[in-house]
Design a protein around this motif. Structure first.
Motif, PDB file in Angstrom:
ATOM      1  N   MET A   1       0.745  -1.172   0.095  1.00 17.64           N
ATOM      2  CA  MET A   1       0.650   0.360   0.420  1.00 17.64           C
ATOM      3  C   MET A   1       0.876   1.066  -0.024  1.00 17.64           C
ATOM      4  SD  MET A   1      -2.968   1.648  -0.563  1.00 17.64           S
ATOM      5  CE  MET A   1      -4.013  -0.195  -0.272  1.00 17.64           C
ATOM      6  N   LYS A   2       1.210   1.246   0.795  1.00 19.91           N
ATOM      7  CA  LYS A   2       3.186   2.602   0.894  1.00 19.91           C
ATOM      8  C   LYS A   2       3.888   2.895  -0.587  1.00 19.91           C
ATOM      9  CE  LYS A   2       6.737   4.390   3.485  1.00 19.91           C
ATOM     10  NZ  LYS A   2       7.835   3.728   4.476  1.00 19.91           N
ATOM     11  N   LYS A   3       4.008   1.600  -1.757  1.00 18.63           N
ATOM     12  CA  LYS A   3       4.354   2.009  -2.364  1.00 18.63           C
ATOM     13  C   LYS A   3       3.675   2.414  -3.342  1.00 18.63           C
ATOM     14  CE  LYS A   3       6.604  -0.837  -6.244  1.00 18.63           C
ATOM     15  NZ  LYS A   3       7.824  -1.785  -6.467  1.00 18.63           N
ATOM     16  N   LEU A   4       2.339   1.850  -3.176  1.00 17.14           N
ATOM     17  CA  LEU A   4       0.889   2.238  -4.599  1.00 17.14           C
ATOM     18  C   LEU A   4       0.326   3.693  -4.081  1.00 17.14           C
ATOM     19  CD1 LEU A   4      -0.968   1.021  -6.298  1.00 17.14           C
ATOM     20  CD2 LEU A   4      -2.347   0.433  -4.507  1.00 17.14           C
ATOM     21  N   ILE A   5       0.836   4.445  -3.244  1.00 16.02           N
ATOM     22  CA  ILE A   5       0.652   5.449  -2.681  1.00 16.02           C
ATOM     23  C   ILE A   5       1.279   6.423  -3.102  1.00 16.02           C
ATOM     24  CG2 ILE A   5       0.246   7.200  -0.861  1.00 16.02           C
ATOM     25  CD1 ILE A   5      -1.076   5.043   1.285  1.00 16.02           C
ATOM     26  N   SER A   6       2.603   5.363  -2.869  1.00 15.05           N
ATOM     27  CA  SER A   6       3.985   6.875  -3.435  1.00 15.05           C
ATOM     28  C   SER A   6       4.551   7.093  -5.130  1.00 15.05           C
ATOM     29  CB  SER A   6       5.359   6.165  -2.795  1.00 15.05           C
ATOM     30  OG  SER A   6       6.445   6.716  -3.758  1.00 15.05           O
ATOM     31  N   LEU A   7       4.050   5.649  -5.781  1.00 11.35           N
ATOM     32  CA  LEU A   7       3.669   5.957  -7.271  1.00 11.35           C
ATOM     33  C   LEU A   7       2.534   6.732  -6.803  1.00 11.35           C
ATOM     34  CD1 LEU A   7       3.323   1.940  -7.777  1.00 11.35           C
ATOM     35  CD2 LEU A   7       5.284   3.716  -8.846  1.00 11.35           C
ATOM     36  N   THR A   8       1.068   6.584  -6.910  1.00 12.97           N
ATOM     37  CA  THR A   8      -0.231   7.543  -7.234  1.00 12.97           C
ATOM     38  C   THR A   8       0.858   9.011  -7.340  1.00 12.97           C
ATOM     39  OG1 THR A   8      -1.433   5.669  -7.132  1.00 12.97           O
ATOM     40  CG2 THR A   8      -2.666   8.034  -6.988  1.00 12.97           C
ATOM     41  N   THR A   9       1.408   9.128  -6.096  1.00 13.22           N
ATOM     42  CA  THR A   9       1.499  10.579  -5.534  1.00 13.22           C
ATOM     43  C   THR A   9       2.189  11.498  -6.625  1.00 13.22           C
ATOM     44  OG1 THR A   9       1.429  10.067  -2.806  1.00 13.22           O
ATOM     45  CG2 THR A   9       2.404  12.725  -3.869  1.00 13.22           C
ATOM     46  N   LYS A  10       2.634  10.456  -7.088  1.00 14.85           N
ATOM     47  CA  LYS A  10       4.491  11.059  -8.180  1.00 14.85           C
ATOM     48  C   LYS A  10       3.638  10.884  -9.581  1.00 14.85           C
ATOM     49  CE  LYS A  10       8.392   9.078  -4.822  1.00 14.85           C
ATOM     50  NZ  LYS A  10       8.883   9.829  -4.846  1.00 14.85           N
ATOM     51  N   LEU A  36      -8.127  -3.719 -12.569  1.00 15.80           N
ATOM     52  CA  LEU A  36      -7.255  -3.973 -12.589  1.00 15.80           C
ATOM     53  C   LEU A  36      -7.164  -4.857 -11.606  1.00 15.80           C
ATOM     54  CD1 LEU A  36      -4.623  -5.658 -13.715  1.00 15.80           C
ATOM     55  CD2 LEU A  36      -3.050  -4.383 -13.434  1.00 15.80           C
ATOM     56  N   LEU A  37      -6.676  -3.855 -10.227  1.00 12.90           N
ATOM     57  CA  LEU A  37      -6.653  -4.729  -9.258  1.00 12.90           C
ATOM     58  C   LEU A  37      -8.366  -5.189  -8.447  1.00 12.90           C
ATOM     59  CD1 LEU A  37      -5.300  -1.427  -7.025  1.00 12.90           C
ATOM     60  CD2 LEU A  37      -4.277  -3.658  -8.048  1.00 12.90           C
ATOM     61  N   ARG A  38      -9.343  -4.661  -9.246  1.00 14.38           N
ATOM     62  CA  ARG A  38     -10.299  -5.118  -8.754  1.00 14.38           C
ATOM     63  C   ARG A  38     -10.465  -6.785  -9.831  1.00 14.38           C
ATOM     64  NH1 ARG A  38     -12.833  -0.398  -9.261  1.00 14.38           N
ATOM     65  NH2 ARG A  38     -14.001  -0.782 -11.710  1.00 14.38           N
ATOM     66  N   ASN A  39     -10.418  -7.024 -10.994  1.00 13.91           N
ATOM     67  CA  ASN A  39     -10.413  -7.975 -11.483  1.00 13.91           C
ATOM     68  C   ASN A  39      -9.516  -9.198 -11.280  1.00 13.91           C
ATOM     69  OD1 ASN A  39     -13.747  -6.988 -12.236  1.00 13.91           O
ATOM     70  ND2 ASN A  39     -11.897  -5.460 -13.984  1.00 13.91           N
ATOM     71  N   ASP A  40      -7.979  -8.651 -11.308  1.00 14.35           N
ATOM     72  CA  ASP A  40      -6.844  -9.810 -10.997  1.00 14.35           C
ATOM     73  C   ASP A  40      -7.233  -9.725 -10.235  1.00 14.35           C
ATOM     74  OD1 ASP A  40      -5.110 -11.013 -11.365  1.00 14.35           O
ATOM     75  OD2 ASP A  40      -4.554  -9.541 -13.548  1.00 14.35           O
ATOM     76  N   LYS A  41      -7.090 -11.163  -9.089  1.00 17.52           N
ATOM     77  CA  LYS A  41      -6.151 -10.935  -7.981  1.00 17.52           C
ATOM     78  C   LYS A  41      -4.536 -11.129  -7.838  1.00 17.52           C
ATOM     79  CE  LYS A  41     -11.308 -12.365  -6.083  1.00 17.52           C
ATOM     80  NZ  LYS A  41     -11.901 -13.500  -5.520  1.00 17.52           N
ATOM     81  N   GLU A  42      -4.524 -11.887  -8.957  1.00 17.64           N
ATOM     82  CA  GLU A  42      -2.946 -11.374  -8.867  1.00 17.64           C
ATOM     83  C   GLU A  42      -2.249 -10.594  -9.429  1.00 17.64           C
ATOM     84  OE1 GLU A  42      -1.866 -14.917  -8.356  1.00 17.64           O
ATOM     85  OE2 GLU A  42      -3.775 -15.573  -7.859  1.00 17.64           O
ATOM     86  N   ALA A  43      -2.827  -9.316  -9.824  1.00 16.01           N
ATOM     87  CA  ALA A  43      -2.307  -8.098  -9.770  1.00 16.01           C
ATOM     88  C   ALA A  43      -1.233  -8.366  -8.894  1.00 16.01           C
ATOM     89  CB  ALA A  43      -3.045  -7.719  -9.688  1.00 16.01           C
ATOM     90  N   THR A  44      -0.606  -7.362  -8.894  1.00 12.12           N
ATOM     91  CA  THR A  44       1.075  -6.606  -8.132  1.00 12.12           C
ATOM     92  C   THR A  44       1.144  -5.096  -8.261  1.00 12.12           C
ATOM     93  OG1 THR A  44       2.201  -6.977  -9.780  1.00 12.12           O
ATOM     94  CG2 THR A  44       2.045  -8.678  -7.952  1.00 12.12           C
ATOM     95  N   VAL A  45       1.896  -4.418  -7.295  1.00 12.04           N
ATOM     96  CA  VAL A  45       2.004  -2.584  -7.177  1.00 12.04           C
ATOM     97  C   VAL A  45       2.388  -3.149  -8.392  1.00 12.04           C
ATOM     98  CG1 VAL A  45       2.978  -1.267  -6.099  1.00 12.04           C
ATOM     99  CG2 VAL A  45       1.623  -2.791  -4.962  1.00 12.04           C
ATOM    100  N   ASP A  46       3.235  -4.361  -8.952  1.00 10.94           N
ATOM    101  CA  ASP A  46       4.607  -3.999 -10.245  1.00 10.94           C
ATOM    102  C   ASP A  46       4.015  -3.777 -11.161  1.00 10.94           C
ATOM    103  OD1 ASP A  46       7.051  -3.902  -8.034  1.00 10.94           O
ATOM    104  OD2 ASP A  46       7.277  -6.119  -8.545  1.00 10.94           O
ATOM    105  N   ASP A  47       2.445  -4.163 -11.353  1.00 10.61           N
ATOM    106  CA  ASP A  47       1.762  -4.796 -12.894  1.00 10.61           C
ATOM    107  C   ASP A  47       0.983  -3.020 -12.756  1.00 10.61           C
ATOM    108  OD1 ASP A  47       2.450  -6.777 -13.087  1.00 10.61           O
ATOM    109  OD2 ASP A  47       0.298  -7.711 -11.565  1.00 10.61           O
ATOM    110  N   VAL A  48       0.350  -2.233 -11.659  1.00 11.18           N
ATOM    111  CA  VAL A  48       0.251  -0.888 -11.768  1.00 11.18           C
ATOM    112  C   VAL A  48       1.511   0.043 -12.046  1.00 11.18           C
ATOM    113  CG1 VAL A  48      -0.605   1.157 -10.347  1.00 11.18           C
ATOM    114  CG2 VAL A  48      -1.176  -1.916  -9.635  1.00 11.18           C
TER     115      VAL A  48
END
Length: 215
Positions: A1-10, A36-48
């Protein structure tokens, strides 16, 4: 979650704040990421992260550099940007010199208002050759909100400096604990050239801070 927030902010700062990418284009990317995050349970932050980097509207380095060099910001966004640059200067938030007080405010080095008869007005007239009120006002407006004209300063110190001359301000900057501010004590004078040089120096850090590929 921390990495996802950082990515979004940047991403938002790089694309919207610096490069003025259309907000509806950013919304479409965010919508695609949410699906992607809703429909693919295998999705990762790296995919985002990959989606962001490969986004057709993602500002490449030359576009980011061009826009950053002329960047002007309101106080709230300037505070965020200056804090991030300070952290990068000193090796990160968790370094011994990285801490920032919650009483820190944005300080305009060339003040937000040039008072008639002030040292700042005299400097603009004598050193920059701007002799009429209109010329002085246009010169001031062009540079006062550039990121290079801003720094971070304790609220009490900021209020006490107000419209003091640059020479007087430097005495206070030299005593400050923040590297981004302390360095100003070594600058001989403050004008448009100095502001843009400092903004160019900030760019060195900005290219690392707001590069989604480096998160």
């Amino acid at each position: 979650m921390k990495k996802l927030i950082s990515l979004t902010t940047k991403l938002f700062f790089r694309a919207k704040t610096v490069c003025s990418v259309n907000y509806s284009d950013i919304e479409r990317l965010v919508d695609a990421i949410c699906r992607l995050l809703r429909n693919d349970k295998e999705a990762t932050v790296d995919d985002v992260q990959k989606m962001m980097v490969e986004w057709t509207q993602y500002p490449d380095d030359p576009i980011f550099e061009l826009n950053f060099k002329k960047l002007e910001l309101p106080q709230a966004k300037a505070k965020y940007a200056l804090q991030e640059i300070h952290f990068e200067m000193v090796g990160g938030q968790h370094s011994s010199s990285g801490a920032i007080s919650n009483r820190i405010e944005v300080e305009h080095i060339m003040p937000q208002k040039i008072s008639p008869g002030s040292t700042w007005e005299e400097f603009i007239i004598n050193k920059k050759g701007k002799t009429t009120p209109l010329e002085i006002d246009e010169y001031h407006k062009e540079f006062v909100n550039k990121l290079g004209n801003m720094t971070l300063l304790n609220k009490t110190r900021n209020q006490s400096l107000s419209n003091d001359s640059f020479e007087k301000k430097k005495e206070m900057y030299a005593k400050d604990s923040l590297e981004i501010t302390k360095r100003l004590a070594d600058v001989p004078e403050w004008d448009d050239s100095t502001i843009m040089t400092r903004q160019g120096q900030f760019l060195t850090f900005a290219k690392k801070i707001w590069d989604v590929k480096l998160v």
